[in-house]
Structures are given as C-alpha cells and as structure tokens.
Design a protein around this motif. Structure first.
Motif, PDB file in Angstrom:
ATOM      1  N   LEU A 174      16.958  32.733 143.955  1.00  0.00           N
ATOM      2  CA  LEU A 174      15.620  32.375 143.503  1.00  0.00           C
ATOM      3  C   LEU A 174      14.743  33.618 143.334  1.00  0.00           C
ATOM      4  N   GLU A 212       8.215  32.697 142.644  1.00  0.00           N
ATOM      5  CA  GLU A 212       9.265  31.789 143.075  1.00  0.00           C
ATOM      6  C   GLU A 212       8.760  30.350 143.064  1.00  0.00           C
ATOM      7  N   MET A 213       7.484  30.163 143.400  1.00  0.00           N
ATOM      8  CA  MET A 213       6.913  28.814 143.409  1.00  0.00           C
ATOM      9  C   MET A 213       6.907  28.209 142.004  1.00  0.00           C
ATOM     10  N   THR A 214       6.647  29.046 140.994  1.00  0.00           N
ATOM     11  CA  THR A 214       6.658  28.555 139.613  1.00  0.00           C
ATOM     12  C   THR A 214       8.032  28.027 139.240  1.00  0.00           C
ATOM     13  N   ARG A 217      10.324  26.981 141.330  1.00  0.00           N
ATOM     14  CA  ARG A 217      10.555  25.751 142.102  1.00  0.00           C
ATOM     15  C   ARG A 217       9.929  24.550 141.392  1.00  0.00           C
ATOM     16  N   ARG A 218       8.702  24.741 140.908  1.00  0.00           N
ATOM     17  CA  ARG A 218       8.022  23.641 140.205  1.00  0.00           C
ATOM     18  C   ARG A 218       8.772  23.279 138.921  1.00  0.00           C
ATOM     19  N   ASP A 219       9.245  24.312 138.196  1.00  0.00           N
ATOM     20  CA  ASP A 219      10.005  24.049 136.962  1.00  0.00           C
ATOM     21  C   ASP A 219      11.217  23.165 137.247  1.00  0.00           C
ATOM     22  N   LEU A 220      11.927  23.519 138.332  1.00  0.00           N
ATOM     23  CA  LEU A 220      13.185  22.831 138.618  1.00  0.00           C
ATOM     24  C   LEU A 220      12.987  21.507 139.332  1.00  0.00           C
ATOM     25  N   ASN A 221      11.776  21.245 139.781  1.00  0.00           N
ATOM     26  CA  ASN A 221      11.475  19.934 140.366  1.00  0.00           C
ATOM     27  C   ASN A 221      11.294  18.876 139.296  1.00  0.00           C
ATOM     28  N   LEU A 237      18.242  23.760 141.826  1.00  0.00           N
ATOM     29  CA  LEU A 237      18.047  24.681 142.938  1.00  0.00           C
ATOM     30  C   LEU A 237      18.738  24.113 144.172  1.00  0.00           C
ATOM     31  N   GLY A 270      18.286  27.854 147.996  1.00  0.00           N
ATOM     32  CA  GLY A 270      17.756  29.163 147.624  1.00  0.00           C
ATOM     33  C   GLY A 270      18.444  29.793 146.428  1.00  0.00           C
ATOM     34  N   ILE A 277      19.905  29.183 142.341  1.00  0.00           N
ATOM     35  CA  ILE A 277      19.896  28.370 141.133  1.00  0.00           C
ATOM     36  C   ILE A 277      21.324  28.307 140.602  1.00  0.00           C
TER      37      ILE A 277
END
Length: 250
Positions: free
Chosen positions: A24, A35-37, A39-43, A51, A54, A56
């Motif tokens: 990540l 990293e948060m961006t 995470r949001r994309d992959l949510n 993800l 940790g 991808i």
C-alpha cells in the motif's frame, strides 16, 4: 466511477500484471496520493484489484493469471518507470507512428497513453504488445521472428522485417547502460541491432532510462547520446550528460 479513481485503479491493475502484489505504501508513492486515498478507492466497487493485509493484489475471483513474467528487472524501480512512462506517453499524438522498444520500462509508456488517441504502434516485444492491443484506437504491428523468453523479444529470422517497411514518427528506445564515454548500451546484441535500425527509420528518437542505468556499460553497443533527439529519465542528469543540444526531460 469517478475518472480519477478509475485512472488510479487502472494503473494499479497494470502494475499487477508485472508483479504479484504491491505494498500500500509503495502504491501511494507511485500514484502520488495518500494511503487513505487508495484505501477509499478500493473500498468502492472494484472488480480488478483488492486490498489484503496491507498489500494490493488482483481480485482472486477475477484473476485468470494470464500474466507474462519478462525478467526480474520488471519489478525493479517501479515508481521511476511509472514516472518516465507518464512523461513519455504525453509525447504520443494523434496520427503518430511509434516504435516501442523492448525492455521493462517501455510497457509503462504504452499503458499511460490516452486511449482516445489514434496512432499506429510498431513493437518487437510481447509484454508491450499485450498492453498496446488493449488500446482501442491503436493499430498494432508486431515484428515477428524467433522469440526469447529472457527478454520477451522477437528477433527477425530474415534480413528484412517490418522495420524496413515502416517509417516511424517517434521511437522510444530503452537502455541498460548510459555512459558519457561508451555511449548507450544493452545486454543483448540482437536487441542492439534492432534498436539501431529503428533509430535510422524514425523522425524522432527518444531515449528512456531510470537513474540506475547511469554510468553503466553493457556489452551490446546501441549508439551515442548525441544520436538521440530527447532523453527522458526520472531525475536530473549530471551536466556532462546534457550534451549536443539533446532535450532532457525528467
């Protein structure tokens, strides 16, 4: 899906065609986001990548594992190659006829060319062909011949090849060594011969390499730095490498 999110996911999917997984932290550095961006994309609703712990990875439910592993070089200096690819891909224009060299950097150029651009691509390596054939407005010409698994490269069996029949507007040439005294080199003599021939047939020759190739000399000679119209790397070059009026981008 938002265009920026979709673009980031497509880049991650491309990278996962070159390797099994991406940390990540590394993905955030490559895409120049937090990293948060990511995470949001992959949510969101992503079919191709997920993800896990940790890292991808390709979505196991979608992964048919049709990848081709070029060599260990394909997984080195990924962020640098992505940056070089971004700069180089912007040079491809509507109606261009472009030669794409072999080498682990070149697919990173092909993958980032705007899909709306209509152009013709001439290539001699399987890994780059697999990227270009997904471009809906790209007419792809694959130079055939004997296939080498070591570098995903086709060497012509005859004296003449597709290179003799096509005049290109641009040629992206990769290198394994760039030295101020001994010029531009690569590992393989057949590769060097094809690179040199492509340069003769092209209106504009563009050398692409990451910083690890500087001051390196390999056995197969391609040409002098002054034979190129432009150099694209991931960092500034020492002053002695900026010679002969060659444009440098980084």
């Amino acid at each position: 899906m938002d265009k920026k999110i979709n673009s980031r996911i497509q880049k991650l999917a491309f990278l996962l065609n070159q390797m099994d997984k991406i940390h990540l932290r590394d993905a955030a550095e490559i895409l120049n986001v937090s990293e948060m961006t990511i995470r949001r994309d992959l949510n969101g609703d992503t079919d191709s990548v997920v993800l896990l712990g940790g890292y991808i990875v390709k979505n196991p439910q979608q992964n048919t594992d049709k990848r081709y592993f070029v060599a260990e070089q394909q997984t080195k200096h990924i962020a640098e190659k992505m940056h070089i690819g971004s700069l180089a891909s912007e040079l491809v224009q509507e109606g261009d006829v472009v030669f794409f060299d072999c080498g682990s950097t070149v697919p990173f150029i092909a993958s980032q060319i705007n899909s709306s651009i209509k152009f013709t691509a001439l290539c001699c390596s399987l890994n780059t062909f697999m990227v270009l054939q997904d471009k809906p407005n790209c007419e792809v010409i694959l130079c055939g011949g004997s296939y080498s698994r070591n570098n995903s490269f086709f060497s012509p069996l005859h004296l003449s090849s597709e290179l003799d029949a096509v005049c290109t507007t641009k040629a992206f040439i990769s290198a394994a060594g760039v030295d101020i005294k001994q010029g531009v080199t690569c590992f393989n003599f057949n590769e060097a011969k094809i690179k040199a021939k492509a340069m003769v047939k092209s209106r504009q020759n563009i050398l692409v390499f990451d910083h690890s190739k500087l001051n390196q000399v390999q056995q197969a000679y391609i040409g002098e730095l002054t034979q190129f119209d432009m150099i694209i790397s991931n960092n500034t070059l020492p002053p002695q490498f900026e010679c002969g009026g060659v444009e440098v981008r980084w």
